[in-house]
Design a protein around this motif. Structure first.
Motif, PDB file in Angstrom:
ATOM      1  N   LEU A 138      86.635  11.067  26.170  1.00 44.84           N
ATOM      2  CA  LEU A 138      87.064   9.728  26.584  1.00 44.84           C
ATOM      3  C   LEU A 138      86.274   9.229  27.795  1.00 44.84           C
ATOM      4  N   PHE A 139      85.862  10.154  28.678  1.00 47.87           N
ATOM      5  CA  PHE A 139      85.198   9.757  29.917  1.00 47.87           C
ATOM      6  C   PHE A 139      83.787  10.331  30.027  1.00 47.87           C
ATOM      7  N   GLY A 140      83.160  10.593  28.914  1.00 47.64           N
ATOM      8  CA  GLY A 140      81.812  11.147  28.923  1.00 47.64           C
ATOM      9  C   GLY A 140      81.715  12.337  27.986  1.00 47.64           C
ATOM     10  N   THR A 141      80.528  12.591  27.489  1.00 53.60           N
ATOM     11  CA  THR A 141      80.345  13.623  26.464  1.00 53.60           C
ATOM     12  C   THR A 141      79.698  14.908  26.979  1.00 53.60           C
ATOM     13  N   GLU A 142      79.182  14.878  28.216  1.00 54.96           N
ATOM     14  CA  GLU A 142      78.428  16.033  28.727  1.00 54.96           C
ATOM     15  C   GLU A 142      79.275  17.306  28.770  1.00 54.96           C
ATOM     16  N   ASP A 143      80.567  17.164  29.103  1.00 51.29           N
ATOM     17  CA  ASP A 143      81.428  18.345  29.225  1.00 51.29           C
ATOM     18  C   ASP A 143      81.561  19.081  27.900  1.00 51.29           C
ATOM     19  N   ASP A 144      81.722  18.331  26.807  1.00 50.76           N
ATOM     20  CA  ASP A 144      81.879  18.944  25.485  1.00 50.76           C
ATOM     21  C   ASP A 144      80.547  19.372  24.875  1.00 50.76           C
ATOM     22  N   GLN A 145      79.494  18.609  25.141  1.00 49.38           N
ATOM     23  CA  GLN A 145      78.227  18.850  24.457  1.00 49.38           C
ATOM     24  C   GLN A 145      77.283  19.797  25.188  1.00 49.38           C
ATOM     25  N   GLU A 146      77.442  19.940  26.529  1.00 48.15           N
ATOM     26  CA  GLU A 146      76.525  20.779  27.289  1.00 48.15           C
ATOM     27  C   GLU A 146      77.240  21.905  28.050  1.00 48.15           C
ATOM     28  N   ILE A 147      78.332  21.555  28.750  1.00 48.67           N
ATOM     29  CA  ILE A 147      78.984  22.558  29.608  1.00 48.67           C
ATOM     30  C   ILE A 147      79.791  23.559  28.780  1.00 48.67           C
ATOM     31  N   LEU A 148      80.605  23.077  27.851  1.00 42.57           N
ATOM     32  CA  LEU A 148      81.421  23.988  27.033  1.00 42.57           C
ATOM     33  C   LEU A 148      80.563  24.970  26.237  1.00 42.57           C
ATOM     34  N   PRO A 149      79.494  24.528  25.553  1.00 42.78           N
ATOM     35  CA  PRO A 149      78.645  25.493  24.852  1.00 42.78           C
ATOM     36  C   PRO A 149      78.042  26.543  25.791  1.00 42.78           C
ATOM     37  N   ALA A 150      77.714  26.155  27.017  1.00 45.55           N
ATOM     38  CA  ALA A 150      77.168  27.115  27.983  1.00 45.55           C
ATOM     39  C   ALA A 150      78.216  28.158  28.352  1.00 45.55           C
ATOM     40  N   VAL A 151      79.465  27.707  28.560  1.00 41.95           N
ATOM     41  CA  VAL A 151      80.556  28.629  28.895  1.00 41.95           C
ATOM     42  C   VAL A 151      80.826  29.577  27.732  1.00 41.95           C
ATOM     43  N   GLU A 152      80.811  29.048  26.535  1.00 42.13           N
ATOM     44  CA  GLU A 152      81.053  29.889  25.353  1.00 42.13           C
ATOM     45  C   GLU A 152      79.960  30.942  25.193  1.00 42.13           C
ATOM     46  N   GLU A 153      78.724  30.558  25.447  1.00 38.92           N
ATOM     47  CA  GLU A 153      77.621  31.520  25.377  1.00 38.92           C
ATOM     48  C   GLU A 153      77.743  32.572  26.476  1.00 38.92           C
ATOM     49  N   ALA A 154      78.190  32.136  27.660  1.00 41.35           N
ATOM     50  CA  ALA A 154      78.384  33.076  28.762  1.00 41.35           C
ATOM     51  C   ALA A 154      79.454  34.111  28.399  1.00 41.35           C
ATOM     52  N   HIS A 155      80.506  33.667  27.716  1.00 42.20           N
ATOM     53  CA  HIS A 155      81.535  34.594  27.230  1.00 42.20           C
ATOM     54  C   HIS A 155      80.911  35.637  26.314  1.00 42.20           C
ATOM     55  N   ARG A 156      80.054  35.181  25.413  1.00 36.79           N
ATOM     56  CA  ARG A 156      79.435  36.103  24.455  1.00 36.79           C
ATOM     57  C   ARG A 156      78.540  37.115  25.172  1.00 36.79           C
ATOM     58  N   ARG A 157      78.035  36.734  26.330  1.00 35.21           N
ATOM     59  CA  ARG A 157      77.176  37.638  27.099  1.00 35.21           C
ATOM     60  C   ARG A 157      77.972  38.577  27.999  1.00 35.21           C
ATOM     61  N   GLY A 158      79.290  38.429  27.969  1.00 41.95           N
ATOM     62  CA  GLY A 158      80.132  39.360  28.711  1.00 41.95           C
ATOM     63  C   GLY A 158      80.625  38.882  30.055  1.00 41.95           C
ATOM     64  N   TYR A 159      80.386  37.614  30.401  1.00 37.51           N
ATOM     65  CA  TYR A 159      80.841  37.083  31.690  1.00 37.51           C
ATOM     66  C   TYR A 159      82.306  36.661  31.622  1.00 37.51           C
ATOM     67  N   ASP A 160      82.999  36.832  32.730  1.00 45.14           N
ATOM     68  CA  ASP A 160      84.378  36.348  32.870  1.00 45.14           C
ATOM     69  C   ASP A 160      84.297  34.943  33.455  1.00 45.14           C
ATOM     70  N   VAL A 161      84.391  33.938  32.608  1.00 44.50           N
ATOM     71  CA  VAL A 161      84.108  32.570  33.042  1.00 44.50           C
ATOM     72  C   VAL A 161      85.076  31.574  32.407  1.00 44.50           C
ATOM     73  N   ASP A 162      85.525  30.595  33.201  1.00 47.28           N
ATOM     74  CA  ASP A 162      86.361  29.482  32.742  1.00 47.28           C
ATOM     75  C   ASP A 162      85.567  28.191  32.820  1.00 47.28           C
ATOM     76  N   GLY A 163      85.848  27.266  31.894  1.00 52.97           N
ATOM     77  CA  GLY A 163      85.252  25.954  32.039  1.00 52.97           C
ATOM     78  C   GLY A 163      85.029  25.249  30.703  1.00 52.97           C
ATOM     79  N   PRO A 164      84.705  23.975  30.802  1.00 55.96           N
ATOM     80  CA  PRO A 164      84.653  23.198  32.040  1.00 55.96           C
ATOM     81  C   PRO A 164      86.060  22.905  32.576  1.00 55.96           C
ATOM     82  N   VAL A 165      86.235  23.098  33.877  1.00 48.01           N
ATOM     83  CA  VAL A 165      87.509  22.847  34.544  1.00 48.01           C
ATOM     84  C   VAL A 165      87.354  21.582  35.401  1.00 48.01           C
ATOM     85  N   PRO A 166      88.289  20.632  35.318  1.00 40.71           N
ATOM     86  CA  PRO A 166      88.197  19.446  36.174  1.00 40.71           C
ATOM     87  C   PRO A 166      87.998  19.850  37.630  1.00 40.71           C
TER      88      PRO A 166
END
Length: 353
Positions: A220-248
């Motif tokens: 609703l307020f921009g697409t960068e969070d879903d299209q760039e940040i979330l995929p990065a966080v998901e990939e970081a999870h796959r690499r074994g990092y303990d990571v949350d996001g995108p968090v407001p």
């Protein structure tokens, strides 16, 4: 490295509080208990500020690190002899001051690359003065990256429980939004994870800030969070990092201040710097001055160690004797910690071989 790491400390802009906080920091005997410090800059500038403020130190100019005394009460200065004191004015931007500040930074990098110092700490510089001197860099981070030929790096801010690294730093806000890309975010997550380990932190949980209000609120307020940040966080999870996001961001930093996260990934300069400085900078309204200025800037990804105060030149109080050395002391402490950790890592790798 000797028993105590040798730490090279630049004077910063000579028209700023840089020389003052450097000398004040070395008045603390604890600094000499932990390391062998040597200032890098113009010895005349340090002598002048010590005399003006009545600081009980002796300035010892040297032209090579091996000639330093490393004795409390005697401040060793790797003397560049490049400031005309008759032309220097506190609080004024000038090409002379910018050139001297830049030379100190370049020199300490060269000393570190040559192994003459084990870590580097930088005092505050004025970007306009440096650019007027013909050195077109946005700041310390970019200077270090250039002269160490480093392509992947990040600015990590540290103050007690608040540890923040940035996807972008010294660019316009419009440019910063364009730099929010999956690959860069992953790169910064990796730099932060390694940085936390180097600092000896046990909490490796990472929070990644959203770019837009409410982290985009499902587009609703921009697409960068879903299209760039979330995929990065998901990939970081796959690499074994303990990571949350995108968090407001308005939620993320309040949790970070409690120690919930070991570190935070901010998307741009002010998103990370504002909450960080609210934590470490304490303004005394009655005295019209800072009671304390705490916070360390560490450049991650370099082949050498670089920490810095996370405040500016404070031209308005330069030469008045009221500048706090708190951030400089913390920067030195962090540099020592990183130097000792690096020795442990080298020894561990050697033992494996």
């Amino acid at each position: 490295m000797t028993t105590k790491p040798i730490v090279g400390i630049t004077m910063g802009d000579p028209a700023s509080i840089g020389p003052e906080i450097a000398i004040k920091a070395l008045l603390d005997p604890a600094v000499y208990d932990s390391c062998n410090p040597i200032l890098v800059g113009d010895a005349g500038v340090f002598t002048d500020i010590a005399q003006r403020l009545g600081l009980a130190v002796s300035i010892h100019p040297v032209t090579q690190v091996s000639d330093a005394f490393f004795t409390p009460g005697t401040v060793d200065v790797y003397d560049l002899n490049n400031v005309d004191l008759s032309q220097l004015r506190f609080g004024e931007i000038s090409a002379m001051a910018g050139g001297a500040a830049f030379a100190a930074v370049k020199t300490v990098i060269e000393l570190a690359l040559a192994g003459a110092v084990d870590a580097t700490v930088t005092g505050p510089i004025n970007k306009k003065s440096i650019n007027e001197a013909g050195h077109h860099f946005a700041g310390h981070t970019e200077i270090y990256a250039h002269y160490t030929n480093t392509k992947k790096y990040g600015m990590l801010l540290v103050e007690e429980q608040m540890k923040v690294i940035h996807v972008s730093t010294h660019v316009s806000l419009r440019q910063a939004c364009d730099l929010v890309k999956k690959d860069r975010i992953l790169e910064v997550i990796d730099l932060l994870h390694n940085g936390l380990i180097s600092l000896g932190e046990e909490n490796l949980k990472i929070g990644v800030a959203g770019l837009n209000p409410h982290a985009g609120d499902s587009g609703l307020f921009g697409t960068e969070d879903d299209q760039e940040i979330l995929p990065a966080v998901e990939e970081a999870h796959r690499r074994g990092y303990d990571v949350d996001g995108p968090v407001p961001a308005d939620t993320l930093f309040s949790k970070a201040a409690t120690g919930y996260y070991g570190g935070i990934v901010a998307m741009y300069h002010d998103q990370g710097h504002i909450p960080f400085k609210l934590t470490g900078f304490k303004w005394n309204a009655a005295k019209q001055q800072m009671d304390s200025v705490k916070g360390v800037n560490i450049t991650m990804g370099l082949p050498i160690i670089r920490t810095s105060v996370d405040h500016g030149t404070a031209f308005e109080i330069a030469g008045k004797g009221v500048a706090s050395p708190d951030a400089m002391l913390l920067a030195i402490e962090s540099a020592v910690k990183l130097a000792r950790q690096r020795v442990k890592e080298i020894k561990s790798e050697s033992d494996k071989e």
